[in-house]
Design a protein around this motif. Structure first.
Motif, PDB file in Angstrom:
ATOM      1  N   MET A   1       0.813  -1.207   0.000  1.00 50.95           N
ATOM      2  CA  MET A   1       0.000   0.000   0.000  1.00 50.95           C
ATOM      3  C   MET A   1       0.857   1.273   0.000  1.00 50.95           C
ATOM      4  SD  MET A   1      -3.284  -0.592   0.002  1.00 50.95           S
ATOM      5  CE  MET A   1      -4.501  -1.832   0.372  1.00 50.95           C
ATOM      6  N   LYS A   2       2.048   1.193   0.596  1.00 51.98           N
ATOM      7  CA  LYS A   2       2.814   2.414   0.848  1.00 51.98           C
ATOM      8  C   LYS A   2       3.167   3.142  -0.438  1.00 51.98           C
ATOM      9  CE  LYS A   2       4.415   5.102   3.982  1.00 51.98           C
ATOM     10  NZ  LYS A   2       3.468   5.731   4.936  1.00 51.98           N
ATOM     11  N   ALA A   3       3.569   2.419  -1.478  1.00 49.74           N
ATOM     12  CA  ALA A   3       3.976   3.066  -2.722  1.00 49.74           C
ATOM     13  C   ALA A   3       2.797   3.733  -3.424  1.00 49.74           C
ATOM     14  CB  ALA A   3       4.644   2.055  -3.647  1.00 49.74           C
ATOM     15  N   LEU A   4       1.585   3.217  -3.202  1.00 51.14           N
ATOM     16  CA  LEU A   4       0.396   3.869  -3.742  1.00 51.14           C
ATOM     17  C   LEU A   4       0.044   5.109  -2.925  1.00 51.14           C
ATOM     18  CD1 LEU A   4      -1.700   0.686  -4.455  1.00 51.14           C
ATOM     19  CD2 LEU A   4      -1.043   2.360  -6.176  1.00 51.14           C
ATOM     20  N   GLU A   5       0.270   5.021  -1.612  1.00 49.07           N
ATOM     21  CA  GLU A   5      -0.042   6.165  -0.758  1.00 49.07           C
ATOM     22  C   GLU A   5       0.882   7.335  -1.030  1.00 49.07           C
ATOM     23  OE1 GLU A   5      -0.656   7.167   4.004  1.00 49.07           O
ATOM     24  OE2 GLU A   5       0.677   5.547   3.390  1.00 49.07           O
ATOM     25  N   ASP A   6       2.189   7.059  -1.185  1.00 50.94           N
ATOM     26  CA  ASP A   6       3.128   8.173  -1.343  1.00 50.94           C
ATOM     27  C   ASP A   6       3.369   8.568  -2.801  1.00 50.94           C
ATOM     28  OD1 ASP A   6       5.011   6.337  -2.412  1.00 50.94           O
ATOM     29  OD2 ASP A   6       5.994   6.050  -0.473  1.00 50.94           O
ATOM     30  N   GLY A   7       2.708   7.889  -3.736  1.00 52.89           N
ATOM     31  CA  GLY A   7       2.755   8.296  -5.132  1.00 52.89           C
ATOM     32  C   GLY A   7       3.869   7.709  -5.959  1.00 52.89           C
ATOM     33  N   ARG A   8       4.713   6.856  -5.378  1.00 55.69           N
ATOM     34  CA  ARG A   8       5.757   6.220  -6.183  1.00 55.69           C
ATOM     35  C   ARG A   8       5.144   5.327  -7.263  1.00 55.69           C
ATOM     36  NH1 ARG A   8       9.266   3.331  -1.757  1.00 55.69           N
ATOM     37  NH2 ARG A   8       7.285   3.543  -0.622  1.00 55.69           N
ATOM     38  N   VAL A   9       3.961   4.792  -6.995  1.00 51.98           N
ATOM     39  CA  VAL A   9       3.202   4.034  -7.994  1.00 51.98           C
ATOM     40  C   VAL A   9       1.887   4.752  -8.209  1.00 51.98           C
ATOM     41  CG1 VAL A   9       2.014   1.869  -8.497  1.00 51.98           C
ATOM     42  CG2 VAL A   9       4.268   1.824  -7.410  1.00 51.98           C
ATOM     43  N   ARG A  10       1.565   5.002  -9.459  1.00 53.20           N
ATOM     44  CA  ARG A  10       0.306   5.669  -9.800  1.00 53.20           C
ATOM     45  C   ARG A  10      -0.457   4.812 -10.809  1.00 53.20           C
ATOM     46  NH1 ARG A  10       0.392  10.981  -8.098  1.00 53.20           N
ATOM     47  NH2 ARG A  10       2.450  11.802  -7.506  1.00 53.20           N
ATOM     48  N   PRO A  11      -1.683   4.426 -10.508  1.00 54.25           N
ATOM     49  CA  PRO A  11      -2.465   3.645 -11.468  1.00 54.25           C
ATOM     50  C   PRO A  11      -2.794   4.482 -12.701  1.00 54.25           C
ATOM     51  CG  PRO A  11      -3.813   4.256  -9.576  1.00 54.25           C
ATOM     52  CD  PRO A  11      -2.411   4.665  -9.255  1.00 54.25           C
ATOM     53  N   PHE A 232      -1.205  -2.388  -8.006  1.00 56.54           N
ATOM     54  CA  PHE A 232      -0.907  -3.094  -6.762  1.00 56.54           C
ATOM     55  C   PHE A 232       0.266  -4.054  -6.948  1.00 56.54           C
ATOM     56  CE2 PHE A 232      -5.171  -1.818  -5.216  1.00 56.54           C
ATOM     57  CZ  PHE A 232      -4.816  -1.430  -3.936  1.00 56.54           C
ATOM     58  N   GLY A 233       0.384  -4.662  -8.127  1.00 58.09           N
ATOM     59  CA  GLY A 233       1.521  -5.525  -8.399  1.00 58.09           C
ATOM     60  C   GLY A 233       2.833  -4.754  -8.380  1.00 58.09           C
ATOM     61  N   GLU A 234       2.813  -3.542  -8.943  1.00 64.72           N
ATOM     62  CA  GLU A 234       4.015  -2.711  -8.923  1.00 64.72           C
ATOM     63  C   GLU A 234       4.353  -2.274  -7.500  1.00 64.72           C
ATOM     64  OE1 GLU A 234       2.775   0.317 -11.591  1.00 64.72           O
ATOM     65  OE2 GLU A 234       3.345  -0.797 -13.401  1.00 64.72           O
ATOM     66  N   ALA A 235       3.323  -1.954  -6.707  1.00 61.86           N
ATOM     67  CA  ALA A 235       3.550  -1.548  -5.327  1.00 61.86           C
ATOM     68  C   ALA A 235       4.091  -2.707  -4.490  1.00 61.86           C
ATOM     69  CB  ALA A 235       2.250  -1.015  -4.716  1.00 61.86           C
ATOM     70  N   LEU A 236       3.655  -3.924  -4.802  1.00 60.94           N
ATOM     71  CA  LEU A 236       4.165  -5.096  -4.090  1.00 60.94           C
ATOM     72  C   LEU A 236       5.661  -5.268  -4.346  1.00 60.94           C
ATOM     73  CD1 LEU A 236       3.616  -7.606  -2.356  1.00 60.94           C
ATOM     74  CD2 LEU A 236       2.983  -8.823  -4.447  1.00 60.94           C
ATOM     75  N   LYS A 237       6.092  -5.022  -5.586  1.00 61.79           N
ATOM     76  CA  LYS A 237       7.529  -5.084  -5.893  1.00 61.79           C
ATOM     77  C   LYS A 237       8.314  -4.081  -5.060  1.00 61.79           C
ATOM     78  CE  LYS A 237       7.621  -6.811 -10.665  1.00 61.79           C
ATOM     79  NZ  LYS A 237       8.070  -6.502 -12.048  1.00 61.79           N
ATOM     80  N   VAL A 238       7.766  -2.883  -4.897  1.00 64.80           N
ATOM     81  CA  VAL A 238       8.427  -1.869  -4.076  1.00 64.80           C
ATOM     82  C   VAL A 238       8.525  -2.351  -2.632  1.00 64.80           C
ATOM     83  CG1 VAL A 238       8.272   0.493  -3.197  1.00 64.80           C
ATOM     84  CG2 VAL A 238       7.696   0.007  -5.589  1.00 64.80           C
TER      85      VAL A 238
END
Length: 317
Positions: A1-11, A232-238
Motif C-alpha cells: 500500500m505504501k507506494a500507492l499512498e506516497d505516489g511512487r506508484v500511480r495507477p 498493486f503488483g508494482e507496489a508489491l515489488k516496491v
C-alpha cells in the motif's frame, strides 16, 4: 500500500485519493455506507455481501493482509486444555462470529483437530475494555446447532479469559490478559513450528483482506479493475525491495535478513506474499468451504465468482 499512498506508484488513468484509515473504520464506512470507490475489505464480510441479490462490490485478487492464525488462539490453562482437541465443549470468545480470522480458526480446528463448531459455545464482544463491541456490519444467519451469545454490557473477553468465565479466545489481536496472567497463554506455544507445518501440508497462507471496487463504479469502467491490479503488483515489488534492502534496516528488526531468509526457505524465495487469482485459488477455495460450512455464505461460492472477470488471468509486470 505504501507506494500507492506516497505516489511512487500511480495507477494509469486514475486520479487516486489515498485515505489511510484503520481497517475497522474503513470496513464500517464501506460496508454500511459505501463511501469509497475502492477499499480494503475483510474477506469474510466481502463474501457475505455476495449473499445479497444485488452485491454492492466486486473484488480484485489483491490481498493486503494475510496471517497464519494458529498464533492468535489463546487459552486459560485452568480450563484443562492441554491439546487442541480439548476445546470440545469449551467456551470460546470471539469479537464477532463472521470475522475472517475466526472463520479460518474454526475451520482449522475442525479439519485438523476434530473440534466442530457445534461442539463449542461462542461468546462475542469487545476484546478489551477500551474497545467497543464489534457488531456485524453485514447481516448473516447461523446454522443449526451453532451457539453464539453476546457477552453482558461492561464485560470484555480479555478479562473474562483471565477470570475463567471463558476458556479460550479466537481473535486477530492478542488479549492483554495473556501478558499479565500466568494462566493465560497460547493454545499453540510452538505456533511458529505448527504454522510452518500447516503451510508445508497445505500451501495455504491465509488471506484476511481483499481489495474491492464499488460494483457501480466497476460496471461503468471495467478497465479500472485490471489497472488497479497492475498498480498493486508494482507496489508489491516496491514492498519487496524495502524488505530486502541491506545497506540500512528499513524496519525495526535487528535480524530482518534472517527473518526474510527463513521465510523464503519455507515459502519461496521470489514471491512468498503472492497476489493473483490462480496463485491463490486454493486458498480462496478453502475459505469459501469454511464460510459455507459455518453458515455464513448462503451457498458454496466458487473462487472465480469473487473477482472481476478481467483480473482472473495473471500477467507479467
Amino acid at each position: 500500500m505504501k507506494a500507492l499512498e506516497d505516489g511512487r506508484v500511480r495507477p494509469e488513468g486514475i486520479d487516486l485519493v489515498f485515505l489511510n484509515y484503520r481497517v475497522e473504520e474503513t470496513f464500517f464506512r464501506q460496508l454500511c455506507f459505501q463511501e469509497f470507490d475502492v477499499s480494503e475489505l475483510s474477506l469474510s464480510s466481502y463474501v457475505l455481501t455476495l449473499n445479497q441479490d444485488d452485491p454492492p462490490f466486486i473484488a480484485v485478487p489483491v490481498f493486503p493482509s494475510r496471517f497464519f492464525r494458529h498464533q492468535s488462539m489463546y487459552i486459560n490453562k485452568n480450563s484443562g486444555i492441554e491439546k487442541p482437541s480439548d476445546l470440545r465443549s469449551k467456551r470460546i470468545g470471539i469479537p464477532e462470529y463472521q470475522m475472517t480470522a475466526a472463520v479460518w480458526q474454526r475451520g482449522i480446528m475442525e479439519e485438523d483437530f476434530g473440534v466442530p463448531v457445534t461442539e463449542v459455545e461462542f461468546f462475542t464482544g469487545a476484546i478489551e475494555p477500551s474497545l467497543t463491541e464489534r457488531k456485524a456490519k453485514v447481516s448473516h444467519s447461523l446454522p443449526p446447532g451453532v451457539k453464539v451469545h453476546a457477552i453482558n454490557p461492561g464485560k470484555n473477553l480479555s478479562q473474562m479469559l483471565e477470570d475463567g468465565e471463558i476458556d479460550a479466545i479466537f481473535s486477530a489481536s492478542k488479549p492483554s490478559s495473556v501478558d499479565r496472567c500466568q494462566n493465560c497463554t497460547y493454545l499453540f506455544p510452538d505456533f511458529k513450528l505448527v504454522e510452518a507445518d500447516y503451510y508445508k501440508r497445505t500451501k495455504i497462507f491465509p488471506i484476511m483482506h481483499v481489495v474491492a471496487i464499488k460494483r457501480s463504479v466497476y460496471e461503468a469502467n471495467p478497465w479500472i479493475a485490471r489497472t488497479l491490479q497492475k498498480a498493486f503488483g508494482e507496489a508489491l515489488k516496491v514492498g519487496y525491495e524495502a524488505l530486502r534492502a541491506r545497506s540500512a534496516l528499513r524496519y525495526m528488526l535487528p535480524w530482518l535478513e534472517e527473518h526474510v531468509r527463513e521465510t523464503e526457505t519455507l515459502m519461496g524465495d521470489v514471491d512468498f506474499w503472492k497476489d493473483g487469482f490462480q496463485e491463490n485459488k486454493h486458498v480462496i477455495d478453502k475459505f469459501l468451504e469454511y464460510s459455507h460450512k459455518q453458515g455464513l455464505a448462503k451457498r458454496r461460492f466458487q473462487a472465480h465468482e469473487l473477482f472481476a472477470p478481467n483480473t482472473l488471468e495473471s500477467f507479467v509486470l
